[in-house]
Design an enzyme around this catalytic site. Structure first.
Site, mmCIF file in Angstrom:
data_model
loop_
_atom_site.group_PDB
_atom_site.id
_atom_site.type_symbol
_atom_site.label_atom_id
_atom_site.label_comp_id
_atom_site.label_asym_id
_atom_site.label_seq_id
_atom_site.Cartn_x
_atom_site.Cartn_y
_atom_site.Cartn_z
ATOM 1 N N HIS A 147 13.620 32.944 -0.443
ATOM 2 C CA HIS A 147 13.489 31.491 -0.241
ATOM 3 C C HIS A 147 14.503 30.758 -1.095
ATOM 4 O O HIS A 147 15.178 31.353 -1.935
ATOM 5 C CB HIS A 147 12.060 31.014 -0.500
ATOM 6 C CG HIS A 147 11.580 31.125 -1.919
ATOM 7 N ND1 HIS A 147 11.405 32.335 -2.559
ATOM 8 C CD2 HIS A 147 11.230 30.178 -2.828
ATOM 9 C CE1 HIS A 147 10.963 32.122 -3.789
ATOM 10 N NE2 HIS A 147 10.855 30.812 -3.984
ATOM 11 N N HIS B 141 14.535 28.479 -3.522
ATOM 12 C CA HIS B 141 14.417 27.980 -4.905
ATOM 13 C C HIS B 141 15.500 28.566 -5.811
ATOM 14 O O HIS B 141 15.857 29.737 -5.701
ATOM 15 C CB HIS B 141 13.032 28.288 -5.470
ATOM 16 C CG HIS B 141 11.955 27.394 -4.922
ATOM 17 N ND1 HIS B 141 10.626 27.719 -4.935
ATOM 18 C CD2 HIS B 141 12.044 26.166 -4.338
ATOM 19 C CE1 HIS B 141 9.921 26.735 -4.385
ATOM 20 N NE2 HIS B 141 10.766 25.784 -4.005
ATOM 21 N N ASP C 13 15.558 29.566 -8.820
ATOM 22 C CA ASP C 13 15.271 30.775 -9.610
ATOM 23 C C ASP C 13 15.244 32.043 -8.757
ATOM 24 O O ASP C 13 14.939 33.126 -9.262
ATOM 25 C CB ASP C 13 13.957 30.609 -10.410
ATOM 26 C CG ASP C 13 12.732 30.495 -9.524
ATOM 27 O OD1 ASP C 13 12.757 29.693 -8.568
ATOM 28 O OD2 ASP C 13 11.742 31.211 -9.784
ATOM 29 N N HIS C 14 15.591 31.915 -7.467
ATOM 30 C CA HIS C 14 15.698 33.093 -6.605
ATOM 31 C C HIS C 14 17.097 33.274 -6.014
ATOM 32 O O HIS C 14 17.395 34.333 -5.483
ATOM 33 C CB HIS C 14 14.644 33.037 -5.490
ATOM 34 C CG HIS C 14 13.258 33.113 -6.041
ATOM 35 N ND1 HIS C 14 12.492 34.250 -6.004
ATOM 36 C CD2 HIS C 14 12.531 32.192 -6.717
ATOM 37 C CE1 HIS C 14 11.340 34.024 -6.622
ATOM 38 N NE2 HIS C 14 11.345 32.776 -7.063
ATOM 39 N N HIS D 116 4.811 28.382 0.436
ATOM 40 C CA HIS D 116 5.466 28.055 -0.842
ATOM 41 C C HIS D 116 6.720 27.240 -0.552
ATOM 42 O O HIS D 116 6.949 26.186 -1.127
ATOM 43 C CB HIS D 116 5.782 29.354 -1.572
ATOM 44 C CG HIS D 116 6.499 29.180 -2.867
ATOM 45 N ND1 HIS D 116 5.930 28.597 -3.964
ATOM 46 C CD2 HIS D 116 7.767 29.519 -3.230
ATOM 47 C CE1 HIS D 116 6.816 28.583 -4.967
ATOM 48 N NE2 HIS D 116 7.933 29.132 -4.541
ATOM 49 N N ASP E 118 7.710 34.520 -3.621
ATOM 50 C CA ASP E 118 6.682 33.714 -4.283
ATOM 51 C C ASP E 118 5.513 33.402 -3.361
ATOM 52 O O ASP E 118 4.849 32.378 -3.495
ATOM 53 C CB ASP E 118 7.284 32.389 -4.795
ATOM 54 C CG ASP E 118 8.196 32.602 -5.999
ATOM 55 O OD1 ASP E 118 8.302 33.739 -6.488
ATOM 56 O OD2 ASP E 118 8.797 31.608 -6.445
ATOM 57 N N HIS F 198 7.407 36.985 -9.620
ATOM 58 C CA HIS F 198 7.143 36.589 -11.014
ATOM 59 C C HIS F 198 6.083 37.444 -11.681
ATOM 60 O O HIS F 198 5.164 37.937 -11.030
ATOM 61 C CB HIS F 198 6.661 35.128 -11.073
ATOM 62 C CG HIS F 198 7.696 34.125 -10.687
ATOM 63 N ND1 HIS F 198 8.512 33.507 -11.597
ATOM 64 C CD2 HIS F 198 8.043 33.635 -9.465
ATOM 65 C CE1 HIS F 198 9.323 32.667 -10.960
ATOM 66 N NE2 HIS F 198 9.059 32.725 -9.658
HETATM 67 FE FE FE Z 1 10.067 31.516 -8.137
HETATM 68 ZN ZN ZN Z 2 9.764 29.741 -5.600
#
Ligand code: FE
Ligand code: ZN
Length: 256
Positions: free
Chosen positions: A56, A58, A60-61, A115, A134, A172
């Protein structure tokens, strides 16, 4: 011929994962939270990165991708077609029922919106491994940022219907905190209590609590158990639609 998986921490609590196909030599990074640890893990194993599979959009990915591409200009980046406008560097766009390949390994793409709207998971059926981003965490699930709770519930049920022994890799390390919340919903679930003990031991040793399995989550993760009478009673919704029960549990977690 073997499939190898290496999992390592990125940023604070994100997991980086490398998937290596020894038959072809291909190696994929599942998501790209942070380039340095991914490159270090590849070096450590002597693997050459060929692919990235993104779950996805985001940051942080995906934020490690540009730096990975500098090191491996041939890198092929695969991600959700429905998030193509939010992920600038996709080479391969995938959606429900498509296959993503890493050398000779093949993953079925499962759309798991909730998400984020276009979130996907990658299911390597032969190896009984799924990379879930996530959507699901051990003893928890992602926040429903971009869709109503019910959409995330449907996505979780898709993952819950995978074969029970499927290993679930999640984005995570949230298991310990998830366990504290899960206990407020199902304080007497022996599977949950057992998992929490196991997790405390793993964390005390500095070890990851992931991957988990479908079977373990079905037994202990309250977000997959919204059909259980004990859970419905705990949130004061006996006989209610499981999607509504899930929504209640998720909104309690949002405020926890
Ligand atoms: Fe994440
Ligand atoms: Zn995420």
């Amino acid at each position: 011929m073997a499939t190898n998986v290496a999992q390592f921490l990125c940023l604070t609590d994100n997991y980086g994962v490398l998937l290596h196909d020894s038959a072809s030599g291909a190696t994929a990074s599942i998501d790209a939270p942070e380039a340095e640890p991914i490159l270090a893990a590849a070096r450590h194993h002597g693997w050459r990165l060929t692919d990235v599979l993104l779950t996805h959009h985001h940051a942080d990915h995906i934020q490690g991708v540009p730096r990975l591409k500098e090191s491996f200009p041939e890198l092929r980046v695969c991600g959700p077609a429905k998030e193509a406008s939010r992920i600038p560097f996709l080479d391969v766009l995938v959606g429900e029922g498509d296959f993503a390949s890493v050398g000779s390994l093949r993953a079925k793409v499962i759309e798991t919106p909730g998400h984020t709207l276009g979130h996907v998971a990658y299911h390597f059926e032969e190896d009984e491994i799924a990379f879930c981003g996530d959507t699901i965490f051990s003893l928890g699930c992602g926040r429903a940022f971009e869709a109503p709770y019910e959409v995330l519930w449907s996505s979780l049920m898709k993952l819950a219907r995978l074969p029970r022994e499927t290993q679930l890799y999640c984005g995570h390390e949230y298991t310990e905190a998830n366990g504290r919340f899960a206990l407020t919903i199902e304080p007497h679930n022996p599977a949950l209590k057992g998992r929490i003990e196991e997790v405390a031991k793993l964390r005390a040793e500095g070890r990851p609590t992931l991957p988990t399995t479908v079977a373990a989550e079905l037994a202990a993760n309250p977000f997959l158990r919204a059909e259980e009478p004990t859970i419905q009673a705990a949130v004061g919704m006996p006989g209610a639609d499981p999607a509504a029960v899930f929504a209640e549990i998720r909104s309690r977690k949002d405020r926890f």
